[in-house]
Design a protein around this motif. Structure first.
Motif, PDB file in Angstrom:
ATOM      1  N   UNK A   3       1.003  -1.007   0.016  1.00  0.00           N
ATOM      2  CA  UNK A   3       0.036   0.300   0.372  1.00  0.00           C
ATOM      3  C   UNK A   3       1.013   1.381   0.005  1.00  0.00           C
ATOM      4  N   UNK A   4       0.396   2.264  -0.764  1.00  0.00           N
ATOM      5  CA  UNK A   4       0.918   3.764  -1.298  1.00  0.00           C
ATOM      6  C   UNK A   4       0.476   5.079  -0.525  1.00  0.00           C
ATOM      7  N   UNK A   5       0.536   6.057   0.695  1.00  0.00           N
ATOM      8  CA  UNK A   5      -0.153   6.659   0.265  1.00  0.00           C
ATOM      9  C   UNK A   5       0.710   7.958   0.104  1.00  0.00           C
ATOM     10  N   UNK A   6      -0.289   8.802  -0.758  1.00  0.00           N
ATOM     11  CA  UNK A   6       0.243  10.760  -1.611  1.00  0.00           C
ATOM     12  C   UNK A   6       0.495  11.385  -1.132  1.00  0.00           C
ATOM     13  N   UNK A   7       1.199  12.596  -0.432  1.00  0.00           N
ATOM     14  CA  UNK A   7       0.544  13.477   0.256  1.00  0.00           C
ATOM     15  C   UNK A   7       1.431  14.795  -0.666  1.00  0.00           C
ATOM     16  N   UNK A   8       1.050  15.484  -0.357  1.00  0.00           N
ATOM     17  CA  UNK A   8       1.131  16.461  -1.294  1.00  0.00           C
ATOM     18  C   UNK A   8      -0.079  17.666  -1.396  1.00  0.00           C
ATOM     19  N   UNK A   9       0.179  19.350  -1.339  1.00  0.00           N
ATOM     20  CA  UNK A   9      -0.852  19.654  -0.837  1.00  0.00           C
ATOM     21  C   UNK A   9      -1.126  20.996  -2.703  1.00  0.00           C
ATOM     22  N   UNK A  10      -0.803  20.212  -3.333  1.00  0.00           N
ATOM     23  CA  UNK A  10      -0.722  20.966  -5.241  1.00  0.00           C
ATOM     24  C   UNK A  10      -1.511  19.416  -5.809  1.00  0.00           C
ATOM     25  N   UNK A  11      -2.594  19.423  -6.310  1.00  0.00           N
ATOM     26  CA  UNK A  11      -3.578  18.580  -7.301  1.00  0.00           C
ATOM     27  C   UNK A  11      -2.782  17.636  -8.223  1.00  0.00           C
ATOM     28  N   UNK A  12      -2.449  19.137  -8.744  1.00  0.00           N
ATOM     29  CA  UNK A  12      -1.389  18.064 -10.220  1.00  0.00           C
ATOM     30  C   UNK A  12      -0.393  17.448  -9.915  1.00  0.00           C
ATOM     31  N   UNK A  13       0.165  17.243  -8.503  1.00  0.00           N
ATOM     32  CA  UNK A  13       1.180  16.203  -8.505  1.00  0.00           C
ATOM     33  C   UNK A  13       0.192  14.683  -7.855  1.00  0.00           C
TER      34      UNK A  13
END
Length: 530
Positions: A3-13
């Motif tokens: 399982x992988x979690x993606x964390x970023x405050x920019x939606x395009x990322x």
């Protein structure tokens, strides 16, 4: 699947990470996305992902704070890949201090990103193999130590080793759960050895999962269908053990489509008392016989009970009569009363099965006496015996009722088919031996048939009792001798089987309304008239 979690405050990322990486190729599936460290931490604590791909600069909680918090929590397994727009040594230094696997600068390079993810995937899989190998070794050592304690063969070093591996204090309070899969014999007949091993592994995984995979060494197999679980005072489930047992039972039943029973011991101090705990749960689980399968049984509730291993004075003869007469309502009533007594007296299951086996043996002999097909009959009984191997008292009552119904129907079927032949053979025997001292026992022995049975059948077919028919045959033969010979009355009596002339005279008169001498004189007078 990892399982992988993606964390970023920019939606395009997020969109870029989905497009640039073939996550499935590396064994990953995306379990969630978060726009700040605080939300990410909540997801991590819920999903416990294998990998977190995170930015550094984010609102609420930045990436470094997130990584530090996870690093300090030993219950979280996540590895990190940092993606950042800041090419500053201090950021990278702080990230690496907390075990970050890769630090990748934005804008993202597709090859660099894929290489980093492939590297993490290989590392996780290697660590998993190492951990599984280590756990197998520890599990073997733990089970060896536990078995030594259970057998009363443990040394002080065995006990110390077990405490260390199981992470127990020397005198820590512990309880034991014994989980038993009900009707496991059904799986034994349906699956081969490899499939059964897979099922047992599934059960252990469910148990481990129920304890958040933190206490897998405290679970050991007692038998193919039995698993013991040690629950220590320091574990969260210790004080809610009843609720835990209920949830575990439901998980097993839902995922494996089976029934499970659980026994729970009282607490003892220290693993050195493990043998006592095992005795408690082993005894408690045996009392599921008197309850429904799928029960949760506490040792404290049965410890003052005692199963009865003494033979009871039971009305087994009445049940036999109902079977011979194929009296279905009588059979149901007798079985109901019989099992009520068994339950009330806590009759041991092995003793109840002895009663049933003795009943079967008696009817095997009975079928043999009736000249039925004994091999066919015993083959049918084997099907019933398989069903009663592991049953509760209610299941056993049902099987016993079905068995007795079958016995009644079988006896009636062979009775109907051979009763006329047997009566014909009896009449033939009487005709040849009426002048001897004969009775049902002698005829039964000659015909290899139960005397009680042929006596009952003779009355049903001929409408008269055996002795009445025998007297009738003898009197008819006496009448012939009186008409055709000048024999004395005493000689006629002996010739037809009566040792007493007085008794012969009495019987003759009851059948003809004449004494033997009156009958002979009347016959002679009639003869002279013609």
């Amino acid at each position: 699947m990892l399982k992988v979690l993606l964390v970023d405050d920019e939606p395009y990322v997020f969109e870029g990470l989905r497009i640039m990486v073939d996550w499935e190729k590396y064994g990953f599936s995306i379990c969630g996305e978060a726009s700040n460290g605080e939300d990410a931490l909540e997801i991590i604590r819920t999903c416990n992902p294998h990998l977190v791909v995170t930015d550094i600069k984010m609102p609420v909680m930045d990436g470094i704070q997130l990584i530090k918090t996870v690093y300090e929590d030993s219950n979280i397994r996540a590895k990190f890949i940092v993606i950042s727009g800041y090419d500053e040594f201090e950021y990278a230094k702080n990230a690496m201090k907390y075990g970050v696997n890769s630090y990748i600068l934005k804008p993202l390079d597709e090859d660099e990103l894929n290489q980093a993810i492939e590297k993490v995937s290989r590392q996780i899989l290697e660590e998993r193999k190492d951990e599984e190998s280590r756990n197998r070794q520890l599990s073997f050592v733990a089970e060896s130590a536990i078995n030594s304690i259970l057998k009363g063969e443990a040394t002080e070093s065995d006990i110390k080793r077990a405490n260390f591996i199981l992470e127990l204090d020397e005198n820590e309070e512990i309880k034991m759960l014994l989980l038993e899969i009900d009707n496991f014999d059904k799986w034994m007949s349906e699956f081969d050895e490899v499939q059964l091993k897979e099922i047992r592994e599934k059960i252990k995984k469910i148990i481990n999962s129920s304890m958040n995979n933190k206490f897998d060494l405290k679970v050991f197999e007692d038998d193919l269908n039995r698993f013991c679980i040690l629950v220590s005072k320091s574990m969260d489930i210790y004080d809610t053990i009843c609720g835990y047992a209920k949830n575990l039972k439901e998980m097993i039943e839902e995922k494996l489509d089976c029934s499970a029973s659980i026994a729970i011991s009282e607490p003892v101090a220290g693993i050195k008392s493990l043998a006592e705990l095992y005795k408690q749960v082993d005894l408690a689980i045996s009392y599921k016989f008197f309850k429904n399968i799928g029960s949760i049984i506490f040792y404290k509730n049965i410890k003052n009970m005692s199963m009865n291993h003494n033979l009871l004075e039971i009305d087994i003869d009445g049940l036999k009569d109902c079977i011979r007469e194929n009296d279905t309502e009588g059979i149901k009533r007798k079985i109901k009363n019989l099992f009520h007594d068994f339950s009330k007296d806590l009759t041991a299951p092995e003793l109840i099965k002895i009663y049933i086996e003795n009943l079967e043996l008696e009817f095997i002999r009975y079928v043999q006496e009736m000249k039925g097909n004994v091999q066919e009959f015993t083959n049918k009984l084997m099907d019933f015996n398989k069903k009663i191997e592991k049953s509760t008292i209610e299941e056993l009552k049902k099987e016993a009722t079905d068995l007795c119904m079958f016995l009644g129907q079988y006896i009636e079927s062979i009775t109907t088919s051979n009763s006329k032949d047997i009566i014909a053979e009896m009449k033939q025997y009487i005709k040849k031996n009426y002048n001897k001292d004969i009775n049902l026992k002698i005829i039964g022995k000659h015909l290899y048939v139960n005397p009680v049975y042929i006596g009952r059948k003779f009355k049903q077919v001929t409408g008269m009792q055996f002795n009445e028919y025998l007297h009738q045959v003898r009197i008819e033969e006496a009448k012939k001798l009186l008409r055709r010979t000048n024999m004395k009355i005493s000689d006629v009596a002996r010739s037809v089987g009566y040792s007493s002339t007085e008794y012969f005279t009495s019987k003759f008169k009851s059948f003809t309304n004449f004494s033997p001498s009156e009958f002979k004189n009347d016959f002679l007078v009639s003869l002279h008239k013609y």
